[in-house]
Design an enzyme around this catalytic site. Sequence first.
Site, PDB file in Angstrom:
ATOM      1  CE  LYS A  62     -24.163 115.232   9.483  1.00 42.46           C
ATOM      2  NZ  LYS A  62     -24.564 113.700   9.267  1.00 42.46           N
TER       3      LYS A  62
ATOM      4  CB  SER B   9     -25.799 110.246   9.271  1.00 47.08           C
ATOM      5  OG  SER B   9     -26.932 109.988   8.550  1.00 47.08           O
TER       6      SER B   9
ATOM      7  CG  ASP C 154     -30.984 109.101   3.117  1.00 45.35           C
ATOM      8  OD1 ASP C 154     -30.210 109.396   4.182  1.00 45.35           O
ATOM      9  OD2 ASP C 154     -30.342 109.269   2.043  1.00 45.35           O
TER      10      ASP C 154
ATOM     11  CG  ASP D 119     -29.722 106.336  -1.224  1.00 46.15           C
ATOM     12  OD1 ASP D 119     -30.830 106.421  -1.346  1.00 46.15           O
ATOM     13  OD2 ASP D 119     -28.886 107.337  -1.117  1.00 46.15           O
TER      14      ASP D 119
ATOM     15  CE1 TYR E  51     -22.883 117.789   6.957  1.00 48.07           C
ATOM     16  CE2 TYR E  51     -24.390 117.376   5.045  1.00 48.07           C
ATOM     17  CZ  TYR E  51     -23.655 117.027   6.141  1.00 48.07           C
ATOM     18  OH  TYR E  51     -23.945 115.506   6.467  1.00 48.07           O
TER      19      TYR E  51
ATOM     20  CG  ASP F 183     -26.004 106.787   3.244  1.00 46.44           C
ATOM     21  OD1 ASP F 183     -26.707 106.764   2.300  1.00 46.44           O
ATOM     22  OD2 ASP F 183     -25.781 107.509   4.010  1.00 46.44           O
TER      23      ASP F 183
END
Length: 749
Positions: free
Chosen positions: A232, A106, A117, A171, A241, A119
Amino acid sequence: QKVKPVALRSSTNMLSGQQPQKHYGITSSISLAFPREIDLLYTQKLIEAMKPFGVFEDEDELNHRLAVLGKLNSFVKEWIAEISETKNLPPSAVVNVGGKIFTFGSYRLGVHTKGADIDALCVAPRHVERSDFFSSFFEKLKQHDEIRDLRAVEDAFVPVIKFKFDGIEIDLLFARLALPSIPDNLDLRGDSLLRNLDIRCIRSLNGCRVTDEILYLVPDKENFRLTLRAIKLWAKRRGIYSNMLGFLGGVSWAMLVARTCQLYPNAVAATLVHKFFLVFSKWEWPNPVLLKQPEDSNLNLPVWDPRVNPSDRYHLMPIITPAYPQQNSTYNVSTSTRTIMSEEFKYGLTVTDEILQGKADWSKLFEPPNFFQKYKHYIVLTASASTEENHLEWVGLVESKIRVLVGNLERNEYITLAHVNPQSFPWSKESRSENEFVSMWFIGINFKKLENADCVNIDLTYDIQSFTDTVYRQASNINMLKDGMTIEATHVKKKQLHQYLPAEMVHRGKKKSLGDLNRSSNSGGSKRCSLDGSQLDSSRDTDTGTPFSSPTPVSKACKSASTPGDSITPPKPPAPLYVECSPVSEPSPSENELGMSIPVIGATAVMAKSTAPPVGSTIPTVVGRNVIPHMSSPNASPSDLPNGLNGAAPKRPHSPSLEEPPKKLKDTEQMFSDDSAFKEPYPPSSNGQDQGDGPAVEGLAVTQPMPIPTIDTSRTQRLPSKELPDASSPIPTNNLRVIKNSIRLTLNR
């Protein structure tokens, strides 16, 4: 907000007559119409409606993320230079060895929410090993003052290091390329980079490659981003979702929005949201959604191709990633979750029709459904552990396997739909001991209506027990199972839900005005349950548990409808449940309960809803030939089709002794004999005008794709042994208490 001027600026460019620079997608567009002033106004109203949900970051938060990523990138370069020195590279090579952090998900798409968060992927040259990443780099991160909550998951399907860097969750994956150095201008989209790479590196690279390819394949990135934010938000609010539970995750929603943008390349967000629902409420699954024609890079990596892989023919809702190796991102979708999402697409179309006609506001699109008023029967699944740390670990495993339970329930011949709510709820402190941590999930059940019998006994014990055995077996195999970890399943009727949940949650939306709904849905409350802005902070594919203060659950034994000898007494309450229910009195599917019937093999009581659009349908969905050709026999009845190909997962008699393994027929091997698997159900539009106002395409009613059942034959081949252990693994026989709970119902006509 920064989104506002960008969206309007791109729209102004379109009004000035600029044409898209290239052709997008595997078909021509449906409409090339440019936005009108009213469309820009509706788009501005859409932005305003989304702001209260915290989907836009302010400038300070955005700059903070950029600063953190910059520091992390420098940190990686520094570590790679250090590791290069220890491996005796010459000083001239060490200076230029490089290394880089790439983002995906995202954040890379530009649709992350407040507090989400990031990625990220660490790309290193060939002399840096994965073991270095999980040892020396991990140790280097430990020494950093701004890094908290550091943990490594080295044996995961995609190995990852998780941590918080100056308050931002990250992450971090790792990929080692077959290059002597990593330049700052490296483009990961080239397939040649994958040559001779370890499979874990290929998996780690996949997220970045898919994200970059999606952005490359959309006509206008800003319109795409705003539309995706809206979709979303809608999907999270409507409870659909969650990739883990069989709905769609972030990348799948992104690909559906991208396909809509390709079909309407000049449209702005308000129009695209409406067209999204128009396209996918008419889509004839299992025709795949493709953003580009799949290409073979001759690297011998496994790709989604139903012509070659028999197991790919049974995917129910294929949405294919655009980067090589192409994969189906919706592998977990079941007949129930597809039915639920299809009905949500139709409901979304109804609401957006009202909005664009001026009859409703955008806030109506984001109203949550009342899951707890929708069904007469529920299964309450509880996972307990004795410590908070054990509970977090245990809940993660149980949640990842809930789709196994849904599949078991779907295959019961008396169940037409099993609907899992993605949110989990804790028991209140009053209803549990101080040293017990409990999470609950709720699964709504629709039972088949009886016609030829006055009464039938249904035993769900086998469906539940095979699920709990799977979870206990895997927990034992990976040495996770600890004393106090238990799973229990209980059947409750709708009127009993107040024993588990607050009354305001159970009755939410019941005979309330629209204003009340808006106020309650936007009011404060539990961070993860109220679904206000903070609920949407997570950009993960799977929604996490939802804290709620709940009243004491009380399990009452109902009147027994079968002989006492049928009872299997569990070692602790809740007692065996014999519940009288009358499905005939259930209201027929209405606006509040749409499409809850799934055809049952060999049953006449439940009929599948026709997927053919009504006359005058706005979107021609299949022209010419289907993704899955019909069987050669023109008069084949549903019962003649292999493995129950008439639209539902193969049904299992409720008595486990009657179950036989499905027999494979050779006919299915020939179902994909040509390249029709990669044809999309859209004809080229000759004039570029919106086909929505025209008549339905001739032959639409006679070209119906054959629904495909879910078959798990390939799952053990495609996942590591720890993901789904061999069924022959013994169930743990140590002193840990395994709850054996009997669930039996009697359905009265």
